[in-house]
Design an enzyme around this catalytic site. Structure first.
Site, PDB file in Angstrom:
ATOM      1  N   ASP A  41     114.047  82.031 -46.482  1.00 50.06           N
ATOM      2  CA  ASP A  41     113.185  83.134 -46.033  1.00 50.06           C
ATOM      3  C   ASP A  41     113.178  83.321 -44.519  1.00 50.06           C
ATOM      4  O   ASP A  41     112.719  84.343 -44.033  1.00 50.06           O
ATOM      5  CB  ASP A  41     111.736  82.885 -46.481  1.00 50.06           C
TER       6      ASP A  41
ATOM      7  N   LYS B 163     121.648  74.055 -41.572  1.00 51.39           N
ATOM      8  CA  LYS B 163     121.676  74.050 -43.035  1.00 51.39           C
ATOM      9  C   LYS B 163     123.055  74.475 -43.548  1.00 51.39           C
ATOM     10  O   LYS B 163     123.444  74.101 -44.652  1.00 51.39           O
ATOM     11  CB  LYS B 163     120.586  74.979 -43.583  1.00 51.39           C
TER      12      LYS B 163
ATOM     13  N   ASP C  81     115.337  76.361 -49.746  1.00 50.26           N
ATOM     14  CA  ASP C  81     114.361  76.072 -48.687  1.00 50.26           C
ATOM     15  C   ASP C  81     113.004  75.767 -49.343  1.00 50.26           C
ATOM     16  O   ASP C  81     112.749  76.213 -50.462  1.00 50.26           O
ATOM     17  CB  ASP C  81     114.271  77.306 -47.771  1.00 50.26           C
ATOM     18  N   ILE C  82     112.150  75.010 -48.663  1.00 54.94           N
ATOM     19  CA  ILE C  82     110.846  74.665 -49.252  1.00 54.94           C
ATOM     20  C   ILE C  82     109.765  75.686 -48.905  1.00 54.94           C
ATOM     21  O   ILE C  82     109.261  76.398 -49.768  1.00 54.94           O
ATOM     22  CB  ILE C  82     110.376  73.253 -48.800  1.00 54.94           C
TER      23      ILE C  82
END
Length: 267
Positions: free
Chosen positions: A216, A193, A10-11
């Site tokens: 997160d 995802k 994840d970014i």
């Protein structure tokens, strides 16, 4: 020791720290993993336009997972590998509800962000993701076009009250998730995802047991659940930590680097 071949990261609040940077330590770990032949990709709720900038800065040249999993696009030639659009009748129902209840709704058409009016929610969102926005007062025109994602921005507690309402109204047609406490996102049922990670593992002939997913927020739970190793950041929400196989350091302590060193580089 499992030989991991694919890492999906994840970014926001995961790969990047609170200053929105990929630190030199994380960057080095990504490069070392890639040198070992591991495929490193990003899995984000962000639009492709916004995600690809970070991916390219990081030196990736693989397909990346964007819009929560509704679009997988190759960085090299921008070829679309996987795409799931929100069903138009569901999009219209959502739009009508938002008009009636005065909710801020935005949509993405051809990778551009549209809203029906300019407001502080929109300005703050675009400041956060560094994306331009477009205003279309005749918003139904945008709602009727194919979109990978629609998004409501509001008070977290109010959104929590709305989730059951939307699930009742649209749940059989849409995947509904929160990427941040104040962002409620709507995708196609297969725009998760988790679906995207399964697709990419298959694409690269890699078993799901050989994948690592790092995130997160609640929108990461599907990929953590189906990955061989599901990792929650130290700064992740509690429910994600509870279902993760491993909890790493926070995004401000190079948590991604720690995972790569421990499970991939074995240092």
């Amino acid at each position: 020791m499992t030989d991991y071949k694919l890492i999906a990261i994840d970014i926001d609040d995961t790969l990047i720290n609170d200053d929105k940077e990929v630190t030199p330590g994380v960057q080095q770990a990504l490069e070392q993993a890639i040198e070992q032949g591991v495929i490193v990709t990003l899995a984000t709720g962000r639009a492709y336009a916004s995600a690809q900038a970070i991916a390219r800065q990081t030196g990736l040249n693989v397909p990346i997972i964007t819009y929560q999993g509704a679009l997988i696009k190759n960085l090299m030639d921008e070829q679309v590998l996987y795409e799931r659009y929100v069903p138009v009748d569901a999009a219209k129902k959502l739009y009508e509800y938002c008009v009636l209840h005065n909710l801020h709704l935005q949509t993405y058409v051809e990778d551009k962000l549209y809203s029906r009016e300019e407001n502080q929610k929109l300005i703050d969102y675009c400041g956060l993701n560094r994306t331009p926005y477009y205003i279309e007062p005749d918003f139904i025109k945008m709602v009727e076009q194919p979109t990978p994602k629609m998004l409501i921005i509001d008070d977290p507690a109010y959104l929590d009250e709305l989730i059951p309402v939307f699930q009742e109204m649209l749940g059989d047609q849409m995947h509904i998730t929160k990427s941040k406490p104040q962002f409620l996102e709507f995708m196609h049922k297969e725009g998760t995802k988790g679906h995207a990670l399964k697709f990419l593992a298959n694409h690269f002939n890699c078993a799901l047991e050989q994948t690592i997913a790092i995130g997160d927020s609640w929108n990461d739970h599907e990929m953590l659940e189906c990955a061989g190793l599901g990792v929650a950041m130290g700064n992740a929400i509690e429910p994600l930590k509870e279902l993760a196989d491993y909890v790493t350091l926070s995004n401000n302590e190079d948590g991604v680097k720690h995972v790569i060193e421990k499970f991939v580089l074995n240092t």
